[in-house]
Write a protein that holds these residues in place. Sequence first.
Motif, PDB file in Angstrom:
ATOM      1  N   ALA A  99      26.356  12.906 -26.493  1.00  0.00           N
ATOM      2  CA  ALA A  99      25.813  12.056 -27.561  1.00  0.00           C
ATOM      3  C   ALA A  99      26.360  12.474 -28.923  1.00  0.00           C
ATOM      4  O   ALA A  99      26.748  11.633 -29.739  1.00  0.00           O
ATOM      5  CB  ALA A  99      24.286  12.116 -27.553  1.00  0.00           C
ATOM      6  N   LEU A 100      26.412  13.785 -29.154  1.00  0.00           N
ATOM      7  CA  LEU A 100      26.853  14.273 -30.466  1.00  0.00           C
ATOM      8  C   LEU A 100      28.308  13.938 -30.733  1.00  0.00           C
ATOM      9  O   LEU A 100      28.670  13.523 -31.832  1.00  0.00           O
ATOM     10  CB  LEU A 100      26.649  15.790 -30.544  1.00  0.00           C
ATOM     11  N   THR A 101      29.163  14.140 -29.731  1.00  0.00           N
ATOM     12  CA  THR A 101      30.584  13.871 -29.928  1.00  0.00           C
ATOM     13  C   THR A 101      30.807  12.380 -30.158  1.00  0.00           C
ATOM     14  O   THR A 101      31.588  11.975 -31.023  1.00  0.00           O
ATOM     15  CB  THR A 101      31.388  14.342 -28.701  1.00  0.00           C
ATOM     16  N   ARG A 135      37.402  17.927 -38.618  1.00  0.00           N
ATOM     17  CA  ARG A 135      37.623  19.240 -37.990  1.00  0.00           C
ATOM     18  C   ARG A 135      37.622  20.338 -39.042  1.00  0.00           C
ATOM     19  O   ARG A 135      37.016  21.397 -38.851  1.00  0.00           O
ATOM     20  CB  ARG A 135      38.964  19.245 -37.244  1.00  0.00           C
ATOM     21  N   LEU A 169      36.151  15.407 -27.666  1.00  0.00           N
ATOM     22  CA  LEU A 169      36.499  14.754 -28.933  1.00  0.00           C
ATOM     23  C   LEU A 169      37.902  14.151 -28.878  1.00  0.00           C
ATOM     24  O   LEU A 169      38.176  13.134 -29.519  1.00  0.00           O
ATOM     25  CB  LEU A 169      36.384  15.740 -30.107  1.00  0.00           C
ATOM     26  N   THR A 170      38.783  14.759 -28.097  1.00  0.00           N
ATOM     27  CA  THR A 170      40.132  14.216 -27.933  1.00  0.00           C
ATOM     28  C   THR A 170      40.075  12.880 -27.195  1.00  0.00           C
ATOM     29  O   THR A 170      40.778  11.925 -27.555  1.00  0.00           O
ATOM     30  CB  THR A 170      41.020  15.214 -27.150  1.00  0.00           C
ATOM     31  N   ALA A 195      25.989  17.354 -25.937  1.00  0.00           N
ATOM     32  CA  ALA A 195      27.377  17.311 -26.425  1.00  0.00           C
ATOM     33  C   ALA A 195      27.938  15.889 -26.338  1.00  0.00           C
ATOM     34  O   ALA A 195      28.647  15.437 -27.256  1.00  0.00           O
ATOM     35  CB  ALA A 195      28.244  18.285 -25.624  1.00  0.00           C
ATOM     36  N   ALA A 207      39.727  17.245 -23.924  1.00  0.00           N
ATOM     37  CA  ALA A 207      38.430  17.668 -24.464  1.00  0.00           C
ATOM     38  C   ALA A 207      37.673  16.424 -24.926  1.00  0.00           C
ATOM     39  O   ALA A 207      38.292  15.402 -25.225  1.00  0.00           O
ATOM     40  CB  ALA A 207      38.643  18.627 -25.631  1.00  0.00           C
TER      41      ALA A 207
END
Lengths: 199, 199
Positions: B155-157, B193, B91-92, B153, B89
């Motif tokens: 850019a945000l992550t 998280r 963020l991972t 997503a 994913a």
Amino acid sequence: MTVAVIGSLQRMGRWAPDARGRLQQAAMELYTERGYDRTTTADIAERAGLSERTYFRHFADKREVLFDSTGRLEQLVVAGVRDAPADAAPLTAVAAGLDDGAQLLDSFGDDARARAAVVGGHPELAERELAKLSAMARAVGEVLRERGVPDPAAALTAEAGVAVFRVAFEQWAVAPGRPPFPAVLTAALAELRTAVAGG
Amino acid sequence: MTVAVIGSLQRMGRWAPDARGRLQQAAMELYTERGYDRTTTADIAERAGLSERTYFRHFADKREVLFDSTGRLEQLVVAGVRDAPADAAPLTAVAAGLDDGAQLLDSFGDDARARAAVVGGHPELAERELAKLSAMARAVGEVLRERGVPDPAAALTAEAGVAVFRVAFEQWAVAPGRPPFPAVLTAALAELRTAVAGG
């Protein structure tokens, strides 16, 4: 935040008719026409019909003239976080404050977009903007601590929230069709939740 | 990232015995002893036994001399995100890259803490650091896009991940007992998280 408050902030004006407002307007014009590098503080003062000495009574350097709105943004966001319901989760409180800030910038409309183009177009201005938003994140973190949120959750929630605000602002500033900034921000926060939950 | 790669990056040295390394060491010494404002590029060159001209062949201004490590950090983090399993994913994947970066800074130990104190102690240096980390976030966002993550997503992550990295670094730099930076970073990501899920 009430419409009346936003209205009075607007009337304070980005380009108020006083010396400060005239200097801000002159700087935006010159930075747009000639570029930041080819504009001096003397040029800005001259365009505003004022002396360079007056410029430096109002602004510490060639960059600060563009950052009054950032100070007002921080005040609004911080107040919004502080005034969120006591039982609101930390990110919900931050989102409430940021929404107030988004309403302010949205009310500036094309002025805010023009300023974003100038600031994004020169590394020195972009650097100063990052520093201002970082200061805003620190202030938001401090309010979360006052609300009883421990560290590092307070710092992390504040920094992540302001990061989302920055990304949403960059999106909004160039988005066709002029969507309302608060809506862009809300969508970005939802994206962050999805990204974090999924990763 | 392998231990061998980190080892070779360390051997490249923050304070390598060549001109560049001597200038970096001299700058750190003088900024610590006298402070950033009371140090000139001529002072740094003199302490390093080199000419000011040599200084400017290596570094564009008085600040850049402290930011070589940030460039290497970015390379490592970007490579780490790129090399994460294809099915990870977003963020991972970002967390994997940031963990590589955390290992590098951890390997610098007290040098990294001393540098953090100098950089955090002067607004001009802190501003440049923010700009470098913002560039790193943009680079990470770009790699996420290459991995097929859409905007906003990506850019945000990237921005949220780098914001967590920054908060964790500040924590680590002043933490008593010298905890390993990767562990501090992992805990901070877990806190993010929790904060996002709860808010």
